[in-house]
Scaffold this motif. Structure first.
Motif, PDB file in Angstrom:
ATOM      1  N   ALA A   1       0.815  -1.200   0.000  1.00 41.07           N
ATOM      2  CA  ALA A   1       0.000   0.000   0.000  1.00 41.07           C
ATOM      3  C   ALA A   1       0.856   1.260   0.000  1.00 41.07           C
ATOM      4  CB  ALA A   1      -0.945  -0.006   1.200  1.00 41.07           C
ATOM      5  N   GLY A   2       2.169   1.081  -0.082  1.00 45.73           N
ATOM      6  CA  GLY A   2       3.047   2.239  -0.162  1.00 45.73           C
ATOM      7  C   GLY A   2       3.368   2.893   1.164  1.00 45.73           C
ATOM      8  N   GLY A   3       3.087   2.213   2.283  1.00 47.38           N
ATOM      9  CA  GLY A   3       3.426   2.771   3.592  1.00 47.38           C
ATOM     10  C   GLY A   3       4.932   2.838   3.773  1.00 47.38           C
ATOM     11  N   GLN A   4       5.373   3.774   4.600  1.00 49.58           N
ATOM     12  CA  GLN A   4       6.795   3.948   4.863  1.00 49.58           C
ATOM     13  C   GLN A   4       7.064   3.759   6.351  1.00 49.58           C
ATOM     14  OE1 GLN A   4       8.321   7.804   3.798  1.00 49.58           O
ATOM     15  NE2 GLN A   4      10.368   7.328   4.513  1.00 49.58           N
ATOM     16  N   LEU A   5       7.976   2.845   6.678  1.00 46.29           N
ATOM     17  CA  LEU A   5       8.354   2.626   8.066  1.00 46.29           C
ATOM     18  C   LEU A   5       9.269   3.759   8.503  1.00 46.29           C
ATOM     19  CD1 LEU A   5       8.377   0.803  10.574  1.00 46.29           C
ATOM     20  CD2 LEU A   5      10.344  -0.371   9.586  1.00 46.29           C
ATOM     21  N   LEU A   6       8.815   4.554   9.484  1.00 44.98           N
ATOM     22  CA  LEU A   6       9.587   5.684   9.973  1.00 44.98           C
ATOM     23  C   LEU A   6      10.408   5.337  11.209  1.00 44.98           C
ATOM     24  CD1 LEU A   6       6.880   8.492   9.656  1.00 44.98           C
ATOM     25  CD2 LEU A   6       8.652   7.870   7.995  1.00 44.98           C
ATOM     26  N   PHE A   7       9.903   4.398  12.013  1.00 47.52           N
ATOM     27  CA  PHE A   7      10.598   4.035  13.247  1.00 47.52           C
ATOM     28  C   PHE A   7      10.221   2.624  13.645  1.00 47.52           C
ATOM     29  CE2 PHE A   7      10.704   3.635  17.880  1.00 47.52           C
ATOM     30  CZ  PHE A   7      12.004   4.024  18.149  1.00 47.52           C
ATOM     31  N   TYR A   8      11.221   1.854  14.088  1.00 46.02           N
ATOM     32  CA  TYR A   8      11.012   0.517  14.637  1.00 46.02           C
ATOM     33  C   TYR A   8      11.952   0.390  15.818  1.00 46.02           C
ATOM     34  CZ  TYR A   8      11.285  -4.573  15.119  1.00 46.02           C
ATOM     35  OH  TYR A   8      11.269  -5.852  15.613  1.00 46.02           O
ATOM     36  N   GLY A   9      11.407   0.166  16.991  1.00 43.04           N
ATOM     37  CA  GLY A   9      12.270   0.090  18.156  1.00 43.04           C
ATOM     38  C   GLY A   9      11.668  -0.722  19.277  1.00 43.04           C
ATOM     39  N   LYS A  10      12.487  -0.946  20.279  1.00 45.70           N
ATOM     40  CA  LYS A  10      12.086  -1.688  21.467  1.00 45.70           C
ATOM     41  C   LYS A  10      11.273  -0.774  22.376  1.00 45.70           C
ATOM     42  CE  LYS A  10      13.857  -4.416  25.239  1.00 45.70           C
ATOM     43  NZ  LYS A  10      14.864  -4.448  26.271  1.00 45.70           N
ATOM     44  N   GLY A  11      10.183  -1.295  22.887  1.00 48.29           N
ATOM     45  CA  GLY A  11       9.354  -0.544  23.819  1.00 48.29           C
ATOM     46  C   GLY A  11       9.813  -0.779  25.243  1.00 48.29           C
ATOM     47  N   GLY A  12       8.955  -0.481  26.169  1.00 44.31           N
ATOM     48  CA  GLY A  12       9.249  -0.672  27.580  1.00 44.31           C
ATOM     49  C   GLY A  12       8.159  -0.042  28.414  1.00 44.31           C
ATOM     50  N   PRO A  13       8.407   0.087  29.695  1.00 46.99           N
ATOM     51  CA  PRO A  13       7.393   0.703  30.550  1.00 46.99           C
ATOM     52  C   PRO A  13       7.254   2.193  30.238  1.00 46.99           C
ATOM     53  CG  PRO A  13       9.387   0.224  31.804  1.00 46.99           C
ATOM     54  CD  PRO A  13       9.586  -0.348  30.434  1.00 46.99           C
ATOM     55  N   PHE A  14       6.049   2.696  30.447  1.00 46.58           N
ATOM     56  CA  PHE A  14       5.790   4.117  30.219  1.00 46.58           C
ATOM     57  C   PHE A  14       6.441   4.962  31.311  1.00 46.58           C
ATOM     58  CE2 PHE A  14       2.165   2.176  28.041  1.00 46.58           C
ATOM     59  CZ  PHE A  14       2.134   2.897  26.876  1.00 46.58           C
ATOM     60  N   LEU A  15       6.948   6.126  30.949  1.00 44.38           N
ATOM     61  CA  LEU A  15       7.368   7.100  31.958  1.00 44.38           C
ATOM     62  C   LEU A  15       6.128   7.736  32.573  1.00 44.38           C
ATOM     63  CD1 LEU A  15      10.365   8.858  30.204  1.00 44.38           C
ATOM     64  CD2 LEU A  15      10.443   7.158  32.028  1.00 44.38           C
ATOM     65  N   ILE A  16       5.170   8.041  31.717  1.00 44.85           N
ATOM     66  CA  ILE A  16       3.874   8.548  32.163  1.00 44.85           C
ATOM     67  C   ILE A  16       2.827   7.717  31.427  1.00 44.85           C
ATOM     68  CG2 ILE A  16       2.288  10.510  32.166  1.00 44.85           C
ATOM     69  CD1 ILE A  16       4.756  12.347  32.107  1.00 44.85           C
TER      70      ILE A  16
END
Length: 70
Positions: A1-16
């Motif tokens: 569909a022509g989407g562009q991956l801008l960011f891929y990273g490891k998550g974690g617990p929220f700060l807020i």
């Protein structure tokens, strides 16, 4: 569909945010429009493997956003 991956990273617990939520992976994908994304999301080939995506993730969110222009 022509989407562009801008960011891929490891998550974690929220700060807020909710203490009970944890994101293991974060993706930011840009699509040309909501219509293009919906066309992709309803594509038979994608739907055939969508169960694997769901099973592979602890949790997921979909948040459509638009760039705020000055």
């Amino acid at each position: 569909a022509g989407g562009q991956l801008l960011f891929y990273g490891k998550g974690g617990p929220f700060l807020i945010g909710p203490e009970q939520e944890y994101w293991d992976t974060v993706l930011l994908v840009q699509h040309a429009s909501s219509a293009k994304f919906l066309s992709f999301a309803n594509n038979e080939a994608y739907l055939a493997i969508a169960g694997h995506r769901t099973a592979a993730l602890i949790d997921s969110r979909l948040l459509p956003i638009e760039e705020k222009r000055k």
